[in-house]
Enzyme design. Structure first.
Site, PDB file in Angstrom:
ATOM      1  N   ASN A   1     -12.313  12.057  22.877  1.00  0.00           N
ATOM      2  CA  ASN A   1     -13.483  11.624  22.108  1.00  0.00           C
ATOM      3  C   ASN A   1     -14.766  11.793  22.905  1.00  0.00           C
ATOM      4  O   ASN A   1     -15.581  10.886  22.986  1.00  0.00           O
ATOM      5  CB  ASN A   1     -13.338  10.164  21.665  1.00  0.00           C
ATOM      6  CG  ASN A   1     -14.312   9.811  20.549  1.00  0.00           C
ATOM      7  OD1 ASN A   1     -14.803  10.691  19.845  1.00  0.00           O
ATOM      8  ND2 ASN A   1     -14.632   8.542  20.400  1.00  0.00           N
TER       9      ASN A   1
ATOM     10  N   ARG B   1       3.396  -4.399   4.153  1.00  0.00           N
ATOM     11  CA  ARG B   1       2.675  -5.530   4.743  1.00  0.00           C
ATOM     12  C   ARG B   1       3.156  -5.814   6.158  1.00  0.00           C
ATOM     13  O   ARG B   1       2.561  -6.597   6.876  1.00  0.00           O
ATOM     14  CB  ARG B   1       2.922  -6.802   3.931  1.00  0.00           C
ATOM     15  CG  ARG B   1       2.233  -6.823   2.616  1.00  0.00           C
ATOM     16  CD  ARG B   1       2.300  -8.228   2.032  1.00  0.00           C
ATOM     17  NE  ARG B   1       1.713  -8.261   0.707  1.00  0.00           N
ATOM     18  CZ  ARG B   1       0.400  -8.292   0.486  1.00  0.00           C
ATOM     19  NH1 ARG B   1      -0.429  -8.304   1.497  1.00  0.00           N
ATOM     20  NH2 ARG B   1      -0.065  -8.319  -0.742  1.00  0.00           N
TER      21      ARG B   1
ATOM     22  N   ASP C   1      -4.913  -3.932   0.617  1.00  0.00           N
ATOM     23  CA  ASP C   1      -5.297  -3.113  -0.543  1.00  0.00           C
ATOM     24  C   ASP C   1      -6.625  -2.386  -0.374  1.00  0.00           C
ATOM     25  O   ASP C   1      -6.923  -1.456  -1.105  1.00  0.00           O
ATOM     26  CB  ASP C   1      -5.392  -3.980  -1.817  1.00  0.00           C
ATOM     27  CG  ASP C   1      -4.128  -4.795  -2.040  1.00  0.00           C
ATOM     28  OD1 ASP C   1      -3.063  -4.367  -1.541  1.00  0.00           O
ATOM     29  OD2 ASP C   1      -4.196  -5.841  -2.689  1.00  0.00           O
TER      30      ASP C   1
ATOM     31  N   ARG D   1      -8.236  26.783  26.762  1.00  0.00           N
ATOM     32  CA  ARG D   1      -9.524  26.275  27.238  1.00  0.00           C
ATOM     33  C   ARG D   1     -10.520  27.396  27.569  1.00  0.00           C
ATOM     34  O   ARG D   1     -11.660  27.115  27.925  1.00  0.00           O
ATOM     35  CB  ARG D   1      -9.325  25.424  28.493  1.00  0.00           C
ATOM     36  CG  ARG D   1      -8.675  24.085  28.206  1.00  0.00           C
ATOM     37  CD  ARG D   1      -8.535  23.288  29.490  1.00  0.00           C
ATOM     38  NE  ARG D   1      -7.798  22.045  29.280  1.00  0.00           N
ATOM     39  CZ  ARG D   1      -8.382  20.870  29.022  1.00  0.00           C
ATOM     40  NH1 ARG D   1      -9.698  20.784  28.939  1.00  0.00           N
ATOM     41  NH2 ARG D   1      -7.660  19.792  28.842  1.00  0.00           N
TER      42      ARG D   1
ATOM     43  N   ARG E   1      13.940  11.589  -7.242  1.00  0.00           N
ATOM     44  CA  ARG E   1      14.265  10.250  -6.737  1.00  0.00           C
ATOM     45  C   ARG E   1      13.011   9.378  -6.716  1.00  0.00           C
ATOM     46  O   ARG E   1      11.915   9.878  -6.447  1.00  0.00           O
ATOM     47  CB  ARG E   1      14.796  10.334  -5.305  1.00  0.00           C
ATOM     48  CG  ARG E   1      16.093  11.105  -5.156  1.00  0.00           C
ATOM     49  CD  ARG E   1      17.278  10.264  -5.604  1.00  0.00           C
ATOM     50  NE  ARG E   1      18.552  10.871  -5.258  1.00  0.00           N
ATOM     51  CZ  ARG E   1      19.178  11.765  -5.997  1.00  0.00           C
ATOM     52  NH1 ARG E   1      18.619  12.190  -7.112  1.00  0.00           N
ATOM     53  NH2 ARG E   1      20.349  12.240  -5.622  1.00  0.00           N
TER      54      ARG E   1
ATOM     55  N   GLY F   1      -8.151 -12.453   1.191  1.00  0.00           N
ATOM     56  CA  GLY F   1      -8.640 -11.515   0.167  1.00  0.00           C
ATOM     57  C   GLY F   1      -9.781 -12.114  -0.644  1.00  0.00           C
ATOM     58  O   GLY F   1     -10.291 -13.184  -0.312  1.00  0.00           O
TER      59      GLY F   1
ATOM     60  N   ARG G   1      -2.264  -3.423  -5.814  1.00  0.00           N
ATOM     61  CA  ARG G   1      -2.716  -4.144  -7.007  1.00  0.00           C
ATOM     62  C   ARG G   1      -3.562  -3.268  -7.927  1.00  0.00           C
ATOM     63  O   ARG G   1      -3.086  -2.267  -8.413  1.00  0.00           O
ATOM     64  CB  ARG G   1      -3.467  -5.410  -6.610  1.00  0.00           C
ATOM     65  CG  ARG G   1      -2.624  -6.632  -6.852  1.00  0.00           C
ATOM     66  CD  ARG G   1      -3.380  -7.921  -6.743  1.00  0.00           C
ATOM     67  NE  ARG G   1      -4.636  -7.818  -6.023  1.00  0.00           N
ATOM     68  CZ  ARG G   1      -5.394  -8.853  -5.728  1.00  0.00           C
ATOM     69  NH1 ARG G   1      -5.026 -10.046  -6.072  1.00  0.00           N
ATOM     70  NH2 ARG G   1      -6.527  -8.717  -5.084  1.00  0.00           N
TER      71      ARG G   1
ATOM     72  N   GLU H   1       0.687   1.038  -7.732  1.00  0.00           N
ATOM     73  CA  GLU H   1       1.434   0.123  -8.597  1.00  0.00           C
ATOM     74  C   GLU H   1       0.655  -0.247  -9.863  1.00  0.00           C
ATOM     75  O   GLU H   1       1.226  -0.620 -10.858  1.00  0.00           O
ATOM     76  CB  GLU H   1       1.893  -1.131  -7.842  1.00  0.00           C
ATOM     77  CG  GLU H   1       0.786  -1.959  -7.240  1.00  0.00           C
ATOM     78  CD  GLU H   1       1.281  -3.176  -6.448  1.00  0.00           C
ATOM     79  OE1 GLU H   1       2.496  -3.411  -6.403  1.00  0.00           O
ATOM     80  OE2 GLU H   1       0.440  -3.884  -5.884  1.00  0.00           O
TER      81      GLU H   1
ATOM     82  N   ARG I   1      14.177  18.372  -3.402  1.00  0.00           N
ATOM     83  CA  ARG I   1      14.017  17.282  -4.349  1.00  0.00           C
ATOM     84  C   ARG I   1      12.565  16.997  -4.672  1.00  0.00           C
ATOM     85  O   ARG I   1      11.671  17.381  -3.939  1.00  0.00           O
ATOM     86  CB  ARG I   1      14.619  16.001  -3.762  1.00  0.00           C
ATOM     87  CG  ARG I   1      16.109  15.971  -3.946  1.00  0.00           C
ATOM     88  CD  ARG I   1      16.696  14.648  -3.527  1.00  0.00           C
ATOM     89  NE  ARG I   1      18.130  14.681  -3.776  1.00  0.00           N
ATOM     90  CZ  ARG I   1      19.027  14.087  -3.015  1.00  0.00           C
ATOM     91  NH1 ARG I   1      18.653  13.410  -1.960  1.00  0.00           N
ATOM     92  NH2 ARG I   1      20.307  14.174  -3.317  1.00  0.00           N
TER      93      ARG I   1
END
Length: 780
Positions: A531, A301, A166, A471, A292, A118, A210, A264, A201
């Site tokens: 692609n 990670r 991150d 198609r 919840r 990092g 971070r 966070e 819920r």
């Protein structure tokens, strides 16, 4: 490019030594980068050393610094984390520690350092480099190194690769590990969505990152969350009211669940943290909803790296070795990164500076500035999120236009996400949006209905095509199609699909001469696993297919590792386009990938067999060979299998696997969800503008080439290109574009599989400056 230059890559590293280390928090894909650095380093003639346990290993020396071999990085590609270990290191922060590190490198003759980590790890590397000559003179004075050793190691080259889930490093579009972290998060969000719906819920999910809201932001786009809290853009002061109002509105519209994503580091306007518990308590207190909290933590990670991260890690590893070996005492330490799909080199300290500026801007509560410094891609994500999440669907039916959305071709994961964002952005703009079932056939038969806001609810994460796709091309039913355009008053068409969507677009352009009704604006959003749509480097669905192939190859390699001396021949989809076979070959570590675009002869097949015979003599006793389904009409999968079986008798046995339609299924990956959502939004914005432009005497009449476009991703930007202009760039017989960017990645595939080939270094990234990235076209 001359032969001498070609030869240069193979001898570039002779007499040089490279050390590679991973530092800071681990990230999936670091192993792919380590593997590429080792193999490309060895390919150029350099010696490569592993440094175990990050900077700590550099300081401690001894057994922590070991020479790497070709085989020592085998089977590493599919492992998460970092095999050579990473540690936070206090010693290296002190000059005494750096002195010991320098001593360990000089004694081994290592003057090239590749750091994967990092921003903290990379800053440390730069400090080390700037002190290098002072450290050497201290070591020489203390009699630890000789004058000769000091001269031989007179300067240190440093290249950084950003490995961090991150995605918080400025100058790089994607850091190694970000895509895999998104995969983990989305797997969990999808699982939680099903249980939340059963019980009606509200779920509050806290994701890592971070001080950077990237993971939270892309997650909320990819799962259609109700709200996201990110550090870069704190909510307005009355956010509690607004949030509760939104949640209850979503419920009244018939949704059985609410999802709130919290980064966070989320804060309010005064810099006070907003925690997932705060939000839960607010919802329970004000609305009484069953709520919840799930904190995702270190799951993000972990796990195996996604196909994207493996290819990113491998490409960056190759570029890092080249940057190191071409470095001189005057070149600044650089970071190798990806911009769009281009490899770029950026001055390390410029990137670190901008990354620090973001933190400073956020500490000073200059949030707009922080957003800008994060770059265009971040801003675009935020704009689309705000549009899709924070608007009340309009109730008015003012001067509305009618736009129809359809799917054409074979199903591809992400089509539904594109339909959802097209429909909703259309409604937000006050348009009437129709959906057409079963492609052009449905347009001719009138299988058309109006879609409201909740019609596409929850579609983002669903694979396949909910509208149905065929198609069939439009030409033979122009009369019925024209009649329905008039009947339903369709004023614009958004066509989401593969090569047929593009050829269908060309037919509509032709048909305009005969049928005035066809003179309406249309836009094609490329969506196909192959692609192969001209005008775009990527299409929706290809990333999902690639990950499916990759997972399967991992499992097959694992079974082969158990039985030893076994070679697997795997057939992939893609029509004549070799994208899937090539990229899956890179991501799964294949020995060869046969594709149509790169013709091969019996001599090439013979060389591949011989190569595998040699490989069986090493510790790596297994082989993986990919073959694109239409790469050669005579050298079929069976033919290649039979050839390998005969030639490998007594040395290895062969097995074959045709992957088939599993490649078109499955739930879309985060990349495909996000890409499709942004493409849909962009297409609809363009459409509204085009319809207004084409208004003549009370009706729509669009007859210019630029009123029928393909929306594609080109290098670093999303661009609209008239279908008629793309005609010259298309090989219609084989349904592929004449030029394809990924072909230049093929040499990497061969080098990593230990072929003695010429690495064409003409595609090199040159050092750029960060400021240039801010201007120019819109990036995704």
């Amino acid at each position: 490019m001359t032969h001498e230059e070609h030869h240069a890559a193979k001898t570039l590293g002779i007499g040089k030594a490279i050390a590679v280390l991973t530092s800071g928090g681990d990230a999936q894909g670091m192993n792919a980068a380590v593997r590429a650095v080792v193999r490309v380093g060895i390919f150029t003639g350099a010696r490569v050393f592993f440094v175990h346990e990050g900077y700590q290993g550099l300081v401690d020396g001894g057994d922590h610094i070991r020479e790497a071999t070709w085989e020592s990085v085998s089977m590493m590609l599919q492992l998460g984390g970092t095999v050579i270990g990473s540690a936070r290191c206090k010693d290296f922060r002190e000059r005494e520690g750096r002195l010991r590190a320098a001593h360990n490198l000089v004694k081994r003759g290592i003057t090239n350092l590749c750091v994967i980590g990092g921003d903290g790890s990379l800053t440390g590397a730069d400090t080390f480099r700037s002190e290098w000559s002072d450290l050497l003179s201290d070591l020489q004075k203390a009699g630890k190194i000789t004058a000769e050793e000091a001269t031989k190691s007179s300067y240190l080259n440093i290249v950084g690769l950003v490995g961090s889930i991150d995605n918080d490093f400025c100058g790089t579009d994607m850091t190694i590990g970000t895509d895999s972290a998104l995969h983990r998060i989305i797997e969990i969000v999808d699982a939680i969505t099903t249980t939340a719906q059963s019980h009606q819920r509200t779920f509050v999910l806290e994701v890592m990152g971070r001080h950077c809201g990237y993971l939270a932001l892309v997650t909320s786009l990819s799962c259609g969350a109700d709200w996201v809290f990110i550090p870069e853009c704190p909510p307005d002061d009355d956010w509690e009211e607004h949030l509760c109002r939104r949640l209850s509105e979503t419920r009244t519209r018939g949704s059985r669940l609410n999802i709130i994503i919290v980064a966070e580091g989320a804060i309010d306007k005064n810099g006070k943290p907003i925690t997932s518990e705060d939000i839960k308590n607010l919802v329970v207190k004000r609305l009484g909803y069953d709520t919840r909290v799930t904190v995702l933590g270190h799951v993000q990670r972990g796990g195996t790296p996604s196909a994207f991260d493996r290819i990113l890690g491998s490409r960056m590893g190759v570029e890092a070795v080249m940057a190191l070996l071409e470095g001189t005492p005057d070149t600044p330490a650089c970071v190798v990164s990806l911009s769009g799909n281009q490899a770029v080199r950026l001055p390390l300290m410029e990137c670190v500076q901008v990354t620090k500026d973001v933190t400073k801007a956020m500490n000073d509560r200059k949030f707009d500035e922080a957003m800008k410094l994060r770059g265009r891609s971040f801003m675009n994500n935020w704009e689309v999120y705000k549009l899709l999440a924070h608007v009340r669907p309009p109730v008015t039916k003012g001067s509305t236009h009618t736009v129809a959305v359809m799917n054409v071709g074979a199903p591809a994961a992400g089509m539904n996400a594109a339909v959802r964002s097209t429909v909703r952005i259309g409604l937000i703009q006050g348009n009437r949006v129709l959906v057409v079932h079963d492609g052009f056939e449905g347009l001719a038969k009138g299988q058309i209905e109006e879609a409201g806001w909740s019609y596409v609810g929850g579609w983002t994460g669903q694979g396949g095509s909910k509208l149905g796709t065929k198609r069939t091309l439009p030409k033979k039913s122009f009369e019925q199609i024209s009649a329905n355009i008039t009947k339903f008053n369709i004023q614009g068409l958004v066509i989401i699909g593969g090569f047929e969507a593009y050829t269908g677009g060309l037919e509509l352009m032709e048909g305009r001469k005969q049928f005035d009704e066809l003179c309406i604006p249309f836009v094609v959003i490329p969506a196909t696993v192959s692609n192969n749509v001209p005008g775009s480097d990527f299409s929706v669905g290809a990333d999902t297919a690639l990950n499916t192939i990759c997972t399967t190859c991992d499992r097959i390699k694992q079974s082969a590792a158990g039985t030893k001396r076994r070679v697997f021949i795997i057939e992939t989809m893609g029509g004549y386009c070799g994208y899937l076979a090539t990229m899956a070959g890179l991501a799964a570590g294949a020995d060869a990938a046969y594709i149509f675009e790169e013709p091969f002869t019996i001599r090439d097949l013979q060389a591949n067999v011989e190569h595998l015979v040699q490989k069986m003599k090493t510790t790596v006793k297994r082989g993986l060979v990919l073959r694109n389904e239409k790469c050669n009409e005579n050298y079929t999968t069976d033919f290649i299998f039979n050839l390998y079986s005969e030639e490998g008798k007594g040395i290895f046995d062969s097995r074959k696997n045709v992957l088939g339609h599993m490649q078109q299924g499955g739930s879309p990956t985060p990349f495909d969800r996000n890409f499709a959502t942004k493409m849909g939004a962009k297409a609809m914005n363009w459409m509204s503008g085009k319809i207004k432009e084409s208004y003549r005497n009370g009706r729509i009449f669009a007859n210019t080439p630029d009123s029928g476009c393909v929306l594609g991703m080109r290098k670093r930007a999303l661009v609209f290109q008239p279908v008629t202009e793309l005609k010259d760039q298309t090989d219609f017989e084989h349904r592929i574009p004449k030029e394809q960017w990924w072909l230049k990645l093929r040499p990497i595939l061969k080098i990593l599989a230990k072929y003695e080939i010429d690495l064409d270094t003409s595609e090199h990234a040159h050092l750029e400056h960060i400021s240039r990235k801010r201007s120019g076209e819109t990036s995704i």
